[in-house]
Design an enzyme around this catalytic site. Structure first.
Site, PDB file in Angstrom:
ATOM      1  CE  LYS A 167      -2.377  -0.727   3.624  1.00 63.04           C
ATOM      2  NZ  LYS A 167      -2.744   0.183   4.770  1.00 63.04           N
ATOM      3  NE  ARG A 191      -4.666   0.709  11.728  1.00 65.42           N
ATOM      4  CZ  ARG A 191      -3.667   0.357  11.277  1.00 65.42           C
ATOM      5  NH1 ARG A 191      -3.663  -1.127  10.546  1.00 65.42           N
ATOM      6  NH2 ARG A 191      -2.650   0.938  11.162  1.00 65.42           N
ATOM      7  NE  ARG A 218      10.075  -6.643   4.880  1.00 63.20           N
ATOM      8  CZ  ARG A 218       8.784  -5.927   4.769  1.00 63.20           C
ATOM      9  NH1 ARG A 218       8.731  -5.094   4.123  1.00 63.20           N
ATOM     10  NH2 ARG A 218       8.173  -5.938   5.718  1.00 63.20           N
ATOM     11  NE  ARG A 275      12.003  -5.019   9.618  1.00 70.72           N
ATOM     12  CZ  ARG A 275      10.864  -4.256   8.847  1.00 70.72           C
ATOM     13  NH1 ARG A 275      11.308  -2.861   9.321  1.00 70.72           N
ATOM     14  NH2 ARG A 275       9.869  -4.471   8.298  1.00 70.72           N
ATOM     15  NE  ARG A 296       1.788  -6.705  10.775  1.00 65.66           N
ATOM     16  CZ  ARG A 296       2.914  -6.004  10.188  1.00 65.66           C
ATOM     17  NH1 ARG A 296       4.134  -6.303   9.714  1.00 65.66           N
ATOM     18  NH2 ARG A 296       2.315  -4.743   9.295  1.00 65.66           N
TER      19      ARG A 296
END
Length: 210
Positions: A13, A88, A123, A156, A167
């Site tokens: 996004k 949200r 990542r 991370r 999430r």
């Protein structure tokens, strides 16, 4: 044009928000950023938010929306804005409507959960300079070593597969119902996220003109 940008964590996004900002010359408004700004500038709503945060509580919807309304009243929003990260939940969207914040278009960036988990869990970030890599799409010259400063590359905690899945679960439960909410209002445009960011951008800009 007043736009809301929806999409799961890791759907890209942020990149699309930047593109729309540049294309339409309107500001992108991130909830986290404007709360920090309100705290810093000491607005009435900022002071309210601060009192909740100092007690370790979540800032209530009415205060968050008040901060957003203050932000939207600023001169740079006269020709439109992008809301990224808000609303949200359905109650937040309803509160936004009740406060008279007119939304023209809601763009939802759709990416399959499996792709998001692969994208985010792959990542790697340099501990020293913060440069970002990916085990599949953007590999360093030497595995585990930053090309720029030879720092160590780490995963991370936010990018761990279990964290990403949690999430996504929260997103599907709390935020995804907004799609049908805005579809009923005739404002929803779905953009299928592509492997190449440029292709997603092309579809996003096409959706704005629809």
């Amino acid at each position: 044009m007043n736009i809301i940008l929806l999409g799961a964590p890791g759907a890209g996004k942020g990149t699309q928000a930047e593109v729309i900002c540049e294309h339409l010359s309107i500001p992108s408004i991130s909830t986290g950023n404007i709360i920090r700004e309100a705290l810093k500038s000491g607005t009435e709503m900022g002071k309210k938010a601060k009192s909740f945060m100092e007690e370790g509580k979540l800032v209530p919807d009415d205060v968050v929306i008040g901060i957003i309304k203050e932000r939207l009243a600023q001169d740079d929003c006269k020709n439109g804005f992008i809301l990224d990260g808000f609303p949200r939940t359905i109650p937040q969207a309803e509160a936004l409507d009740k406060m008279g914040v007119a939304i023209d278009k809601v763009i939802d960036i759709e990416v399959a959960d499996e792709s998001i988990v692969l994208r985010m869990s792959g990542r790697r970030v340099c501990e020293t300079c913060g440069a970002s890599y990916h085990i599949l799409y953007k590999q360093p010259k030497v595995e585990g070593v930053c090309d720029k400063c030879t720092g160590t590359l780490v995963q991370r905690k936010d990018d761990h597969p279990d964290t990403v899945k949690e999430r996504l679960k929260v997103y599907h439960e709390q935020t995804e119902p907004l799609k049908s909410y805005y579809e009923k209002q005739g404002k929803l445009c779905i953009v299928e996220g592509q492997e190449d960011v440029k292709d997603t951008t092309r579809l996003t800009l096409k959706a704005l003109e629809a």
